[in-house]
Design an enzyme around this catalytic site. Structure first.
Site, PDB file in Angstrom:
ATOM      1  N   CYS A  17      36.778  40.723  55.288  1.00  0.00           N
ATOM      2  CA  CYS A  17      35.818  40.993  54.205  1.00  0.00           C
ATOM      3  C   CYS A  17      34.846  39.812  54.119  1.00  0.00           C
ATOM      4  CB  CYS A  17      36.560  41.142  52.870  1.00  0.00           C
ATOM      5  SG  CYS A  17      35.415  41.194  51.461  1.00  0.00           S
ATOM      6  N   ALA A  72      25.961  40.176  78.363  1.00  0.00           N
ATOM      7  CA  ALA A  72      26.049  41.637  78.247  1.00  0.00           C
ATOM      8  C   ALA A  72      25.853  42.367  79.567  1.00  0.00           C
ATOM      9  CB  ALA A  72      25.014  42.110  77.223  1.00  0.00           C
ATOM     10  N   ASP A  88      33.233  42.367  73.557  1.00  0.00           N
ATOM     11  CA  ASP A  88      33.894  43.626  73.900  1.00  0.00           C
ATOM     12  C   ASP A  88      35.337  43.473  74.384  1.00  0.00           C
ATOM     13  OD1 ASP A  88      31.665  43.731  76.794  1.00  0.00           O
ATOM     14  OD2 ASP A  88      33.614  42.745  76.611  1.00  0.00           O
ATOM     15  N   GLN A 106      29.673  35.519  76.134  1.00  0.00           N
ATOM     16  CA  GLN A 106      28.916  35.773  74.904  1.00  0.00           C
ATOM     17  C   GLN A 106      29.243  37.179  74.397  1.00  0.00           C
ATOM     18  OE1 GLN A 106      24.605  34.056  75.458  1.00  0.00           O
ATOM     19  NE2 GLN A 106      25.439  34.531  77.475  1.00  0.00           N
ATOM     20  N   ASN A 107      29.989  37.922  75.194  1.00  0.00           N
ATOM     21  CA  ASN A 107      30.305  39.315  74.867  1.00  0.00           C
ATOM     22  C   ASN A 107      31.429  39.388  73.834  1.00  0.00           C
ATOM     23  OD1 ASN A 107      28.428  39.865  76.824  1.00  0.00           O
ATOM     24  ND2 ASN A 107      29.934  40.363  78.419  1.00  0.00           N
ATOM     25  N   CYS A 143      35.702  38.177  50.247  1.00  0.00           N
ATOM     26  CA  CYS A 143      36.986  37.506  49.909  1.00  0.00           C
ATOM     27  C   CYS A 143      37.743  37.046  51.160  1.00  0.00           C
ATOM     28  CB  CYS A 143      37.859  38.463  49.087  1.00  0.00           C
ATOM     29  SG  CYS A 143      38.535  39.847  50.036  1.00  0.00           S
ATOM     30  N   HIS A 191      30.774  34.154  70.988  1.00  0.00           N
ATOM     31  CA  HIS A 191      30.186  34.856  69.829  1.00  0.00           C
ATOM     32  C   HIS A 191      31.234  35.673  69.091  1.00  0.00           C
ATOM     33  CE1 HIS A 191      25.958  34.556  71.841  1.00  0.00           C
ATOM     34  NE2 HIS A 191      26.275  33.470  71.169  1.00  0.00           N
ATOM     35  N   CYS A 222      37.704  44.504  47.036  1.00  0.00           N
ATOM     36  CA  CYS A 222      36.978  43.572  46.148  1.00  0.00           C
ATOM     37  C   CYS A 222      35.504  43.948  46.047  1.00  0.00           C
ATOM     38  CB  CYS A 222      37.117  42.136  46.675  1.00  0.00           C
ATOM     39  SG  CYS A 222      35.972  41.736  48.023  1.00  0.00           S
ATOM     40  N   PRO A 259      25.430  49.032  76.776  1.00  0.00           N
ATOM     41  CA  PRO A 259      24.068  48.547  77.101  1.00  0.00           C
ATOM     42  C   PRO A 259      23.923  47.064  76.811  1.00  0.00           C
ATOM     43  CG  PRO A 259      24.031  50.003  75.167  1.00  0.00           C
ATOM     44  CD  PRO A 259      25.420  50.018  75.674  1.00  0.00           C
ATOM     45  N   ASP A 260      23.037  46.392  77.558  1.00  0.00           N
ATOM     46  CA  ASP A 260      22.786  44.984  77.215  1.00  0.00           C
ATOM     47  C   ASP A 260      21.739  44.952  76.104  1.00  0.00           C
ATOM     48  OD1 ASP A 260      20.685  44.061  80.105  1.00  0.00           O
ATOM     49  OD2 ASP A 260      20.317  45.340  78.364  1.00  0.00           O
ATOM     50  N   PHE A 261      21.195  43.787  75.820  1.00  0.00           N
ATOM     51  CA  PHE A 261      20.311  43.657  74.647  1.00  0.00           C
ATOM     52  C   PHE A 261      18.835  43.693  75.025  1.00  0.00           C
ATOM     53  CE2 PHE A 261      23.538  42.897  71.538  1.00  0.00           C
ATOM     54  CZ  PHE A 261      24.584  42.322  72.238  1.00  0.00           C
ATOM     55  N   ARG A 262      18.485  42.957  76.135  1.00  0.00           N
ATOM     56  CA  ARG A 262      17.058  42.700  76.357  1.00  0.00           C
ATOM     57  C   ARG A 262      16.476  43.386  77.590  1.00  0.00           C
ATOM     58  NH1 ARG A 262      19.709  38.618  74.154  1.00  0.00           N
ATOM     59  NH2 ARG A 262      18.927  37.861  72.151  1.00  0.00           N
ATOM     60  N   THR A 314      23.641  37.362  82.093  1.00  0.00           N
ATOM     61  CA  THR A 314      23.075  36.893  80.830  1.00  0.00           C
ATOM     62  C   THR A 314      21.661  36.379  81.060  1.00  0.00           C
ATOM     63  OG1 THR A 314      23.230  35.282  79.015  1.00  0.00           O
ATOM     64  CG2 THR A 314      24.233  34.630  81.100  1.00  0.00           C
ATOM     65  N   SER A 315      20.791  36.668  80.072  1.00  0.00           N
ATOM     66  CA  SER A 315      19.395  36.205  80.163  1.00  0.00           C
ATOM     67  C   SER A 315      19.289  34.730  79.813  1.00  0.00           C
ATOM     68  CB  SER A 315      18.531  37.023  79.189  1.00  0.00           C
ATOM     69  OG  SER A 315      18.998  36.791  77.850  1.00  0.00           O
TER      70      SER A 315
HETATM   71  N1  APR Z   1      24.608  42.931  86.657  1.00  0.00           N
HETATM   72  C1  APR Z   1      24.093  41.682  86.459  1.00  0.00           C
HETATM   73  N2  APR Z   1      23.162  41.387  85.521  1.00  0.00           N
HETATM   74  C2  APR Z   1      22.749  42.410  84.743  1.00  0.00           C
HETATM   75  C3  APR Z   1      23.234  43.737  84.870  1.00  0.00           C
HETATM   76  C4  APR Z   1      24.205  43.983  85.891  1.00  0.00           C
HETATM   77  N3  APR Z   1      24.722  45.203  86.098  1.00  0.00           N
HETATM   78  N4  APR Z   1      22.614  44.516  83.942  1.00  0.00           N
HETATM   79  C5  APR Z   1      21.784  43.696  83.255  1.00  0.00           C
HETATM   80  N5  APR Z   1      21.863  42.444  83.743  1.00  0.00           N
HETATM   81  C6  APR Z   1      21.184  41.232  83.282  1.00  0.00           C
HETATM   82  C7  APR Z   1      19.817  41.447  82.706  1.00  0.00           C
HETATM   83  O1  APR Z   1      18.850  41.349  83.747  1.00  0.00           O
HETATM   84  C8  APR Z   1      19.712  40.261  81.740  1.00  0.00           C
HETATM   85  O2  APR Z   1      19.261  39.109  82.435  1.00  0.00           O
HETATM   86  O3  APR Z   1      21.970  40.717  82.222  1.00  0.00           O
HETATM   87  C9  APR Z   1      21.147  40.013  81.309  1.00  0.00           C
HETATM   88  C10 APR Z   1      21.452  40.511  79.919  1.00  0.00           C
HETATM   89  O4  APR Z   1      20.705  39.727  79.035  1.00  0.00           O
HETATM   90  P1  APR Z   1      20.717  40.078  77.462  1.00  0.00           P
HETATM   91  O5  APR Z   1      20.518  41.539  77.289  1.00  0.00           O
HETATM   92  O6  APR Z   1      19.783  39.109  76.811  1.00  0.00           O
HETATM   93  O7  APR Z   1      22.216  39.774  77.013  1.00  0.00           O
HETATM   94  P2  APR Z   1      22.880  38.362  76.752  1.00  0.00           P
HETATM   95  O8  APR Z   1      22.279  37.327  77.629  1.00  0.00           O
HETATM   96  O9  APR Z   1      24.332  38.545  76.799  1.00  0.00           O
HETATM   97  O10 APR Z   1      22.451  38.075  75.229  1.00  0.00           O
HETATM   98  C11 APR Z   1      22.973  36.900  74.662  1.00  0.00           C
HETATM   99  O11 APR Z   1      22.054  37.579  72.556  1.00  0.00           O
HETATM  100  O12 APR Z   1      21.639  39.255  71.067  1.00  0.00           O
HETATM  101  C12 APR Z   1      22.462  38.192  71.330  1.00  0.00           C
HETATM  102  O13 APR Z   1      24.651  37.896  70.585  1.00  0.00           O
HETATM  103  C13 APR Z   1      23.889  38.624  71.499  1.00  0.00           C
HETATM  104  O14 APR Z   1      25.559  37.691  72.981  1.00  0.00           O
HETATM  105  C14 APR Z   1      24.236  38.205  72.912  1.00  0.00           C
HETATM  106  C15 APR Z   1      23.224  37.135  73.212  1.00  0.00           C
END
Ligand code: APR
Length: 253
Positions: free
Chosen positions: A126, A23, A103, A100-101, A129, A118, A152, A32-35, A190-191
């Site tokens: 649905c 994200a 979008d 994992q995105n 069905c 993902h 349905c 927005p990202d998730f964490r 990604t985290s």
């Molecule tokens: N550039 C680089 N890294 C960034 C930026 C940016 N502009 N903004 C945020 N980050 C980093 C954050 O520091 C974090 O390490 O991206 C990471 C985002 O981590 P998460 O929010 O955990 O997102 P993600 O790793 O994609 O989550 C994985 O979790 O909730 C599920 O299905 C959902 O696919 C998702 C999966």
């Protein structure tokens, strides 16, 4: 030597490089990202809005979350991070993106080889069905008409993987092959908190490949990395692409 230069030196020139994105790479596109602080999971409880059970038990809460997601994704465009990865693929320096995105921004940026680990918001079905539905209809769902229901009576949901659901087998197999065959895997935005996507860096590492990272916060797999660049993907990936392609201009083409 700065870390992006280090990553450029490690990068295989034969194209056997794979990116694992999350994200963070779409944050600059307004999603927005998730964490991160203020991320989606600070505003929504994923167990209430993003699990298979929630779809059955609380479809209205799931659709509140989905309407928010549809709104920000409909307004989003690829950013220089997505464009830089598409450019590396075009120039034969990146074999594929495993994202994992959901979008669709990698494909809109021009990436051709994208594994959607993902799933994606590009189609719906649905939950009961399995009748398919076009994504365009989702943009018309409002609080008055949510949750979106099939004739349905079942709840219509996007073709994404909710917590507790299986990763599509073709995505699982393809990403495993890519990671085990790669000479370098780039973790970007990604985290690496979520399995099984977060196993891919170790797969590459175990089969002799290098792992590098470009993240604002270092990921859970940073210990596997030969180089970790702390920063924004939309700034660092175009710099990396310029370095690898010997071009000076930072404008992503
Ligand atoms: N550039 C680089 N890294 C960034 C930026 C940016 N502009 N903004 C945020 N980050 C980093 C954050 O520091 C974090 O390490 O991206 C990471 C985002 O981590 P998460 O929010 O955990 O997102 P993600 O790793 O994609 O989550 C994985 O979790 O909730 C599920 O299905 C959902 O696919 C998702 C999966």
């Amino acid at each position: 030597m700065d870390v992006i230069e280090q990553i450029a030196r490690l990068w295989p020139r034969n194209g056997k490089a794979v990116a694992l994105t999350g994200a963070g790479i779409s944050v600059a596109s307004g999603i927005p990202d998730f964490r991160s602080p203020g991320g989606l999971w600070s505003r929504y409880d994923p167990m209430r809005v993003a699990t298979a059970d929630a779809l059955d038990d609380n479809p209205a809460a799931v659709w509140d979350f989905l309407m928010d997601a549809v709104r920000v994704m409909d307004a989003a465009s690829p950013n220089p991070a997505h464009l830089a990865l598409a450019r590396l693929e075009r120039e034969g320096l990146l074999e594929a993106v495993v994202t994992q995105n959901i979008d669709g921004l990698h494909q809109r940026a021009g990436s051709l080889s994208v594994v959607e680990f993902h799933g994606s918001m590009a189609s719906y079905h649905c939950n009961t069905c399995k009748e398919p539905f076009p994504a365009a209809q989702a943009s018309g769902i409002t609080p008055a008409t949510a949750p979106w229901r099939c004739d349905c009576g079942g709840v219509v949901r996007p073709d994404i993987v909710f917590f507790g659901e299986a990763i599509p087998l073709d995505a699982l197999n393809k990403s495993g092959q890519l990671a085990s065959g790669a000479e370098l895997l780039l973790i970007a935005g990604t985290s690496c908190e979520v399995a099984p996507a977060n196993a891919l860096p170790a797969v590459c590492n175990r089969t002799g490949g290098k792992v590098v990272e470009i993240n604002v916060q270092s990921s859970r797999m940073a210990h596997l990395c030969d180089a970790v660049a702390s920063g924004k993907a939309e700034e660092l990936l175009p710099r990396l692409a310029d370095m690898l392609l010997g071009t000076r201009n930072h404008t992503a083409r």
